[in-house]
Structure formats: C-alpha cells, structure tokens
Design an enzyme around this catalytic site. Sequence first.
Site, mmCIF file in Angstrom:
data_model
loop_
_atom_site.group_PDB
_atom_site.id
_atom_site.type_symbol
_atom_site.label_atom_id
_atom_site.label_comp_id
_atom_site.label_asym_id
_atom_site.label_seq_id
_atom_site.Cartn_x
_atom_site.Cartn_y
_atom_site.Cartn_z
ATOM 1 N N ASP A 79 -44.154 -0.230 -3.648
ATOM 2 C CA ASP A 79 -45.434 0.144 -4.245
ATOM 3 C C ASP A 79 -45.289 0.608 -5.685
ATOM 4 O O ASP A 79 -45.989 0.111 -6.582
ATOM 5 C CB ASP A 79 -46.096 1.254 -3.414
ATOM 6 C CG ASP A 79 -46.599 0.744 -2.073
ATOM 7 O OD1 ASP A 79 -46.094 -0.299 -1.609
ATOM 8 O OD2 ASP A 79 -47.491 1.386 -1.505
ATOM 9 N N ARG A 138 -44.301 16.969 -1.330
ATOM 10 C CA ARG A 138 -45.308 16.556 -2.311
ATOM 11 C C ARG A 138 -45.691 17.648 -3.308
ATOM 12 O O ARG A 138 -45.864 17.358 -4.494
ATOM 13 C CB ARG A 138 -46.552 16.022 -1.597
ATOM 14 C CG ARG A 138 -46.351 14.743 -0.792
ATOM 15 C CD ARG A 138 -45.240 13.902 -1.290
ATOM 16 N NE ARG A 138 -45.180 12.573 -0.678
ATOM 17 C CZ ARG A 138 -44.092 11.839 -0.672
ATOM 18 N NH1 ARG A 138 -42.971 12.312 -1.216
ATOM 19 N NH2 ARG A 138 -44.080 10.639 -0.133
ATOM 20 N N ASP A 182 -50.830 11.327 1.285
ATOM 21 C CA ASP A 182 -50.114 11.702 0.061
ATOM 22 C C ASP A 182 -51.016 11.754 -1.160
ATOM 23 O O ASP A 182 -50.820 12.577 -2.058
ATOM 24 C CB ASP A 182 -48.939 10.756 -0.189
ATOM 25 C CG ASP A 182 -47.718 11.117 0.636
ATOM 26 O OD1 ASP A 182 -47.660 12.268 1.144
ATOM 27 O OD2 ASP A 182 -46.826 10.270 0.776
ATOM 28 N N SER A 213 -42.530 0.897 5.571
ATOM 29 C CA SER A 213 -42.179 1.730 4.425
ATOM 30 C C SER A 213 -41.428 2.967 4.896
ATOM 31 O O SER A 213 -41.601 3.421 6.029
ATOM 32 C CB SER A 213 -43.437 2.140 3.656
ATOM 33 O OG SER A 213 -44.259 2.963 4.463
#
Length: 409
Positions: A15, A95, A124, A180
């Site tokens: 990505d 994050r 996210d 992923s």
Amino acid sequence: MAKEKIVLAYSGGLDTSVILKWLKETYDAEIIAFTADIGQKDELDGLEAKALATGASKVYIDDLRDEFASDFIFPMFQAGAFYEGQYLLGTSIARPLIAKRMVDIARAEGATIIAHGATGKGNDQVRFELGVAALAPDIKVIAPWREEQFREEFPGRAEMIAYAEKHNIPVQASAAKPYSTDRNLLHISFESGMLEDPWFDPSSDENKDMFVLSVAPEDAPDQSEYVELSFEAGNCTAINGESLTPLQVMDKLNDLGGKHGIGRVDMVENRFVGMKSRGVYETPGGTILFSAHRKMESLTMDREVMNLRDSLIAKYSQLVYNGFWFAPERLALQALVLESQKNVTGTVRLKLYKGNIIGAGVQSPVSLYNPEIATMEADPTQAYDQGDATGFIRLNALRLKVGTKYSGK
C-alpha cells in the site's frame, strides 16, 4: 515556488509503496518517507533505498523501540488491557507513537500535510488521525484510500500489485499470498486475502508457513522450560535474575514464547468503524508478560483496588483500540493504573510447554497473602474468628430473604 511537503507513514509494503508514488504524481509534492523502527527487524532492510527509488526526497528511519517498549507497551500492560477477551492490541498501541513522531518530523521539515496508507475500512485511519488531531490540530491529513480518484484506480490489491510490477516497485504481497501483515516488537498481525474467509485455517499443515514469530504448538519442544519474571511497581525488570530494559524484556520473551508456540490468536473482532473483521495474531512475548503480570497482581494487589481496575479494563482497551491514546480520559485512567501498581513487586515463575503458560510459583516482599491466616489449621495469629462469619452471612442474606418473601417464591 517551493513544493509542498508531505510526511508519509511508510512501511515499504504494497500500500505505502504505491501511495508514495501516487502522492508524488497526484499532488506534485515533495514526499518525506518516515518509517518507525518498532521491531520489524529484517523488514527494514533496504527500505531507505527503496523509498528513494520510488520517489521520496528524504527518508527517516527512526529507532523507536526503547520508547515503544517503555512508554507504550509497558503502561498498557500495567492496565491489563486486552480487547474483546483475546487481542493484546499489538497494532493499536503502535499507532500513537508513529503519529507522535510524524508530527515531530513535520514540524522539523516545515511540512503541513501528513499522509498514511490505512484503508477507509480499517481502524488505523482513525488511530493515526486522532493522534495527529490531539498533538497538532493544524496539520492536514491525506488518506488516499478515502479519495475517489485513488479508489477508482485501485479498487483492490490485485490492481496495486499490477501497478507495483509496472513501476518496478518490489513488494512482498503477491496474487498467491495477498494477505497483509503488520509487525512490531509486540506482535505480528495477518489480515485480508484468504483470511477474509473465517473458515480458512491458517494453522493447517499446508498453511502454517504463514506464521513468523512462533512455531506451531505441536512442533514446539517436548521438554517444558521454566522462566522467572521479576516485577517492580507492575513492570517486568528482570528475567531469570538478569536485569533488563523494557526492550530487552520484550526481545527475550518473544524468543522464549516463539520457541514454545505461545501467543497465537485467531479471532473475528469488532472494528471501531462498525464492521467485523478477521485477524490472526502472534504475540509470543506479550502473552507471557500478560500472564505473569496478572499472577503478580494476584499476590500483591488489594482486592477492591483490583476490582476497580478490572472494571475499567474494557474501557481502557477500547480507548487504545479506537485510537484515543492521547485523549484525556485515557490519561486519567493511566493515573489510576499507576497508583494501583505501586505494590505489584516480586517474582513469578512460569512453565512454558507447547503453547501453554502454566503457573509454577509466585513470591513478593510485599505479599498480601498470609498463610497463617489462610490456613485450614489453627490460626496462630487469631486474626480471623470463624464464628464472625455467622453474622457476616446473616447480614448479606437479609435482602435475599426479604426479596424472596415478596416475590412470591
């Protein structure tokens, strides 16, 4: 006139590799790629050269592992946080640290925009943007997956793989294994692709090579292994008597847990954005640490303090999962957690065997357990008179007796 600068959270995966080039072309901007080293290990190899070759004007690869362990993982584990009874929040807790460092870089570089590769269906995007909002509300955020132009060009990962191949951008994802992954010091996660079928079994013999941090429990050693974790004020400070930093604790426990097939979770969870999703996680070291911490608390925490803290675990976990790490309510809860951990000090002994964590002893200089009071033999302290229980039970039974009388039972 100088080009606008965009700081991109860059992992080097499918990505963000595609997004880097797409941002540069679409916005005619200078792209500053940022990668947080939070324990990805060999995934970082060649990342700077790859980002520059893909179009970045500058690359930051910052070693944040110590900060991640001491200021994010350990405080969260003091709180006993786990989401929906299973998930130890490995992706979630990373994050806010990434958002924090991106803001720092944007300030230093004079950038007014931050970009990320989180999809418009995931958690996210919320976590990154709530972090930026709390720390730098003036900074704009670009989320390509939420832009119509980007979605039209890349309706799925197959188109992104084709785009990467066309522009000679090397990525690990392929049509054969399109899932992923996200790896850090606490865990590695797997989602999408074949895992979107909740009946698909990644632990089967033909699929188990997907796992990275742990052996399958059935392939773990036939001999169990003992490990001792020492705690001070709720934080693990030593393993088998050796003093270690939080980072060293996580590295050591990851090796031990992975060796014995510990910490695999396969679950369907509720995303903050409203849908259910299937995730597979490996959290070997964190699972050991979580278990040891709870056992240490059982010996040293006051009952009512533990009950109060436990009543807040679901809320605390939800705040972390949803991206509210920098929110005032999480900070307030952390202050309570810190107070609750003052006496969580001592040593826990565990036995590790084929995916299992078995308690094998706990001791503390501030233990609240008194064998002379708890004994079934004569109590030498005379601190507890068994006859007192009669009145205790009678008073607690009163409302039940009254309630039964008037309920017609």
